[in-house]
Design an enzyme around this catalytic site. Structure first.
Site, short mmCIF file in Angstrom:
data_model
loop_
_atom_site.label_atom_id
_atom_site.label_comp_id
_atom_site.label_asym_id
_atom_site.label_seq_id
_atom_site.Cartn_x
_atom_site.Cartn_y
_atom_site.Cartn_z
N LYS A 22 0.84 -1.22 0.00
CA LYS A 22 0.00 0.00 0.00
C LYS A 22 0.86 1.25 0.00
O LYS A 22 0.63 2.18 -0.78
CB LYS A 22 -0.89 -0.01 1.25
CG LYS A 22 -1.53 1.35 1.56
CD LYS A 22 -2.41 1.31 2.77
CE LYS A 22 -1.75 1.55 4.09
NZ LYS A 22 -1.36 2.95 4.37
N ASN A 23 1.87 1.29 0.88
CA ASN A 23 2.63 2.53 1.05
C ASN A 23 3.66 2.78 -0.06
O ASN A 23 4.32 3.82 -0.08
CB ASN A 23 3.30 2.58 2.43
CG ASN A 23 2.25 2.78 3.52
OD1 ASN A 23 1.11 3.12 3.23
ND2 ASN A 23 2.65 2.55 4.77
N CYS A 116 -4.82 12.29 12.95
CA CYS A 116 -5.54 11.02 12.79
C CYS A 116 -5.40 10.27 14.10
O CYS A 116 -4.80 10.77 15.04
CB CYS A 116 -5.02 10.23 11.60
SG CYS A 116 -3.48 9.40 11.89
N ARG A 121 0.44 14.27 13.23
CA ARG A 121 0.90 14.06 11.85
C ARG A 121 0.96 15.35 11.02
O ARG A 121 0.24 15.51 10.03
CB ARG A 121 0.04 12.98 11.18
CG ARG A 121 -0.02 11.73 12.02
CD ARG A 121 -0.55 10.56 11.32
NE ARG A 121 0.33 10.06 10.27
CZ ARG A 121 0.00 9.06 9.47
NH1 ARG A 121 -1.17 8.48 9.58
NH2 ARG A 121 0.86 8.65 8.56
N ASP A 311 4.74 0.48 11.99
CA ASP A 311 3.56 -0.18 11.43
C ASP A 311 3.45 -1.66 11.82
O ASP A 311 2.48 -2.32 11.45
CB ASP A 311 3.56 -0.05 9.89
CG ASP A 311 3.29 1.38 9.44
OD1 ASP A 311 2.82 2.18 10.26
OD2 ASP A 311 3.53 1.68 8.26
N ARG A 405 -8.50 -0.86 4.53
CA ARG A 405 -7.62 0.16 3.96
C ARG A 405 -6.28 -0.44 3.54
O ARG A 405 -5.62 0.08 2.63
CB ARG A 405 -7.35 1.27 4.98
CG ARG A 405 -8.55 2.13 5.27
CD ARG A 405 -8.16 3.29 6.13
NE ARG A 405 -6.98 3.93 5.58
CZ ARG A 405 -6.13 4.66 6.28
NH1 ARG A 405 -6.32 4.86 7.56
NH2 ARG A 405 -5.09 5.22 5.70
N1 EPU Z 1 6.75 14.52 10.88
C1 EPU Z 1 6.87 15.85 11.17
N2 EPU Z 1 6.63 16.75 10.16
C2 EPU Z 1 6.30 16.37 8.90
C3 EPU Z 1 6.18 15.00 8.61
C4 EPU Z 1 6.42 14.09 9.63
O1 EPU Z 1 7.16 16.22 12.29
O2 EPU Z 1 6.11 17.24 8.06
C5 EPU Z 1 7.01 13.51 11.93
C6 EPU Z 1 5.76 12.70 12.27
O3 EPU Z 1 4.94 13.35 13.21
C7 EPU Z 1 6.35 11.41 12.79
C8 EPU Z 1 7.64 11.26 11.97
O4 EPU Z 1 7.91 12.55 11.43
O5 EPU Z 1 6.73 11.59 14.14
C9 EPU Z 1 7.56 10.27 10.83
O6 EPU Z 1 6.38 10.50 10.08
P1 EPU Z 1 6.35 10.25 8.51
O7 EPU Z 1 6.19 11.55 7.81
O8 EPU Z 1 7.50 9.40 8.12
O9 EPU Z 1 4.99 9.43 8.32
P2 EPU Z 1 4.11 9.47 7.02
O10 EPU Z 1 4.95 9.69 5.85
O11 EPU Z 1 2.95 10.36 7.26
C10 EPU Z 1 4.30 6.92 6.45
C11 EPU Z 1 3.36 5.78 6.27
C12 EPU Z 1 2.78 5.38 7.62
C13 EPU Z 1 3.93 4.99 8.54
C14 EPU Z 1 4.95 6.15 8.65
C15 EPU Z 1 6.18 5.81 9.45
C16 EPU Z 1 2.54 6.12 4.03
C17 EPU Z 1 1.41 6.45 3.14
N3 EPU Z 1 2.30 6.16 5.35
O12 EPU Z 1 3.53 7.98 7.00
O13 EPU Z 1 1.96 4.24 7.39
O14 EPU Z 1 3.45 4.68 9.82
O15 EPU Z 1 5.37 6.54 7.33
O16 EPU Z 1 6.84 4.72 8.91
O17 EPU Z 1 3.62 5.79 3.57
C18 EPU Z 1 0.19 2.74 7.83
O18 EPU Z 1 0.42 2.19 6.74
O19 EPU Z 1 -0.61 2.23 8.68
C19 EPU Z 1 0.82 4.01 8.14
C20 EPU Z 1 0.36 4.83 9.09
#
Ligand code: EPU
Length: 426
Positions: A22-23, A116, A121, A311, A405
């Site tokens: 998915k990701n 969420c 996030r 995850d 999802r």
């Molecule tokens: N963060 C910030 N600022 C930002 C972006 C992130 O502070 O602008 C922080 C977040 O709060 C968190 C950390 O950085 O503490 C990492 O977050 P990240 O941005 O890596 O998460 P994401 O890209 O929103 C993806 C996956 C998630 C997975 C996380 C961590 C996708 C679509 N989603 O989310 O997947 O948990 O990386 O590996 O790729 C899931 O599949 O259930 C899921 C939640």
């Protein structure tokens, strides 16, 4: 709404085939915005989130066509550059259209995803990176309204946190920028490597795949993509943990064991035997005569890749709730990712939360009992499925749309492993 019913206490045995990730699918779909054309994405999982992303692209003017697990996206005639709240609120990964829309059209208006169930996030790092490339971002009425005259200009971008979708958004923005962009402290998740391969296949020039420093030499045009989605490491990990938690044995196929280094070590630490080939993982308990397997206690700390994935934290906690002793689980990525704990308590688990730590006192294999529980987010739900499969008696999990999802054909795959599981109307 539908609920999932599980008659637990049956060891899982057999073979389960893993779907596309998915990701990885979501950023690869977003990357088709970058250039007009018919893009072919293979090994595409059919999930609620991938369908939502197709709707998001169709809303921009794209056409889609699905045959088996191949999705063709035609982004020749995109008419809009806006991702509305109605779609973004159901799937925060919609923010991935920001970078490619800006790269192709010089403007994009994307709803802020909001928080969420697992945490606040924020997307401040995505916005900071785009501004470093010369984009002006205004936050208004719950939307990011971003624009630039002419192409973006390459720059050095440092991530305070190695954000996965942040890295992906900036990669897509930078491939059509003027000059060179360097992403430092970038995320290294395998899904990013998949995106790098797709973009390079389209004619981009990106160096540093799988490292925390990605160098993107901007180019002026790209061609259509033909790319395959990598196997879902989180789905593979979920089935491995489910097999372990029920005292069973089995093989996950069509996966990439090299993408699960930390989980496989933790499972070995818990006493399991793991045998890998390039694309399969066999998991089993050591032979015991007339005795049940004893699950060893193992601490985990979630970290960016290649550390232990957040995850797979909830699922491993369900396994540890069945272990022989006490362990500590430290969640360092998201501030609210212990929502499953209260539900696991209803099944007899002994877990204490202290901030980012959960102390799990194992009840032993067969130490949990079935109960009605509620799914709160995707991975929390899969930990309840694992607990329900291992528990004695009947577990009813409500709000299973969360599971849909991210887990393709969950019921069929579990049934194939010998589980008694079905859906009912609530
Ligand atoms: N963060 C910030 N600022 C930002 C972006 C992130 O502070 O602008 C922080 C977040 O709060 C968190 C950390 O950085 O503490 C990492 O977050 P990240 O941005 O890596 O998460 P994401 O890209 O929103 C993806 C996956 C998630 C997975 C996380 C961590 C996708 C679509 N989603 O989310 O997947 O948990 O990386 O590996 O790729 C899931 O599949 O259930 C899921 C939640």
């Amino acid at each position: 709404m539908e609920k999932l019913i599980i008659e637990g206490g049956r060891p899982l045995h057999g073979v389960v085939r893993i779907s596309g990730a998915k990701n990885a699918a979501l950023p690869l779909m977003a990357a088709t915005i970058l250039t007009p054309g018919r893009h072919i994405l293979r090994n595409m999982p059919d999930l609620r989130d991938t369908r939502t992303f197709v709707r998001l692209l169709e809303n921009l003017g794209a056409k889609s066509e699905r045959t088996g697990d191949t999705l063709i996206l035609d982004t020749t005639h995109l008419l809009h550059t806006e991702a509305p709240y109605e779609l973004v609120k159901t799937m925060r990964a919609s923010v991935l259209v920001l970078g490619p829309l800006l790269a192709r059209f010089g403007r994009a208006k994307v709803s802020l995803p909001g928080g969420c169930a697992i945490g606040a996030r924020p997307i401040n790092l995505h916005i900071m990176g785009l501004e470093r490339l010369g984009v002006t971002c205004r936050l208004e009425g719950g939307y990011v309204d971003a624009a630039i005259d002419g192409p973006m200009r390459g720059n050095v971008i440092y991530f305070d946190n190695p954000s996965v979708t942040g890295t992906e958004n900036l990669l897509m923005a930078a491939v059509l920028a003027e000059g060179t962009t360097v992403l430092k402290n970038a995320a290294r998740e395998p899904e990013i490597g998949n995106l790098v391969d797709m973009l390079n296949g389209m004619g981009a020039s990106i160096e540093g795949r799988d490292t925390d420093k990605l160098t993107i030499h901007g180019c002026s045009r790209l061609k259509s993509a033909d790319c395959s989605i990598i196997p879902d490491r989180i789905e593979a990990g979920t089935y491995l943990i489910a097999i372990a938690a029920t005292g069973g044995s089995g093989t996950v196929t069509n996966c990439t064991p090299a993408h699960l280094p930390s989980l496989l070590e933790k499972l070995r630490g818990a006493g399991l035997m793991i045998a890998e080939t390039d694309t399969t993982i066999h998991i089993s308990w050591p032979e015991t005569v007339g005795e049940k397997p004893v699950i060893g206690n193992v601490d985990i700390k979630t970290m960016p890749y290649p550390g232990y994935p957040t995850d797979l934290q909830a699922q491993f906690m369900a396994l540890m709730a069945l272990s022989s002793d006490t362990c500590v689980i430290n969640e360092t990525i998201f501030e609210n990712r212990f929502m499953h704990v209260a539900e696991l308590h209803r099944m007899g688990a002994k877990i204490k939360i202290d901030g980012h730590f959960a102390v799990v006192s194992g009840r032993g294999l067969h130490g949990l009992s079935g109960a009605p529980v509620m799914a709160t987010d995707l991975r929390a739900s899969s930990s309840l499925v694992i607990a329900g499969l291992a528990a004695s008696g009947r577990t009813e999990i409500s709000r299973i749309y969360h599971l849909e999802r991210g887990y393709e054909n969950l019921i069929e795959k579990l049934t194939g492993l010998g589980a008694k599981v079905w859906k009912e109307q609530e």
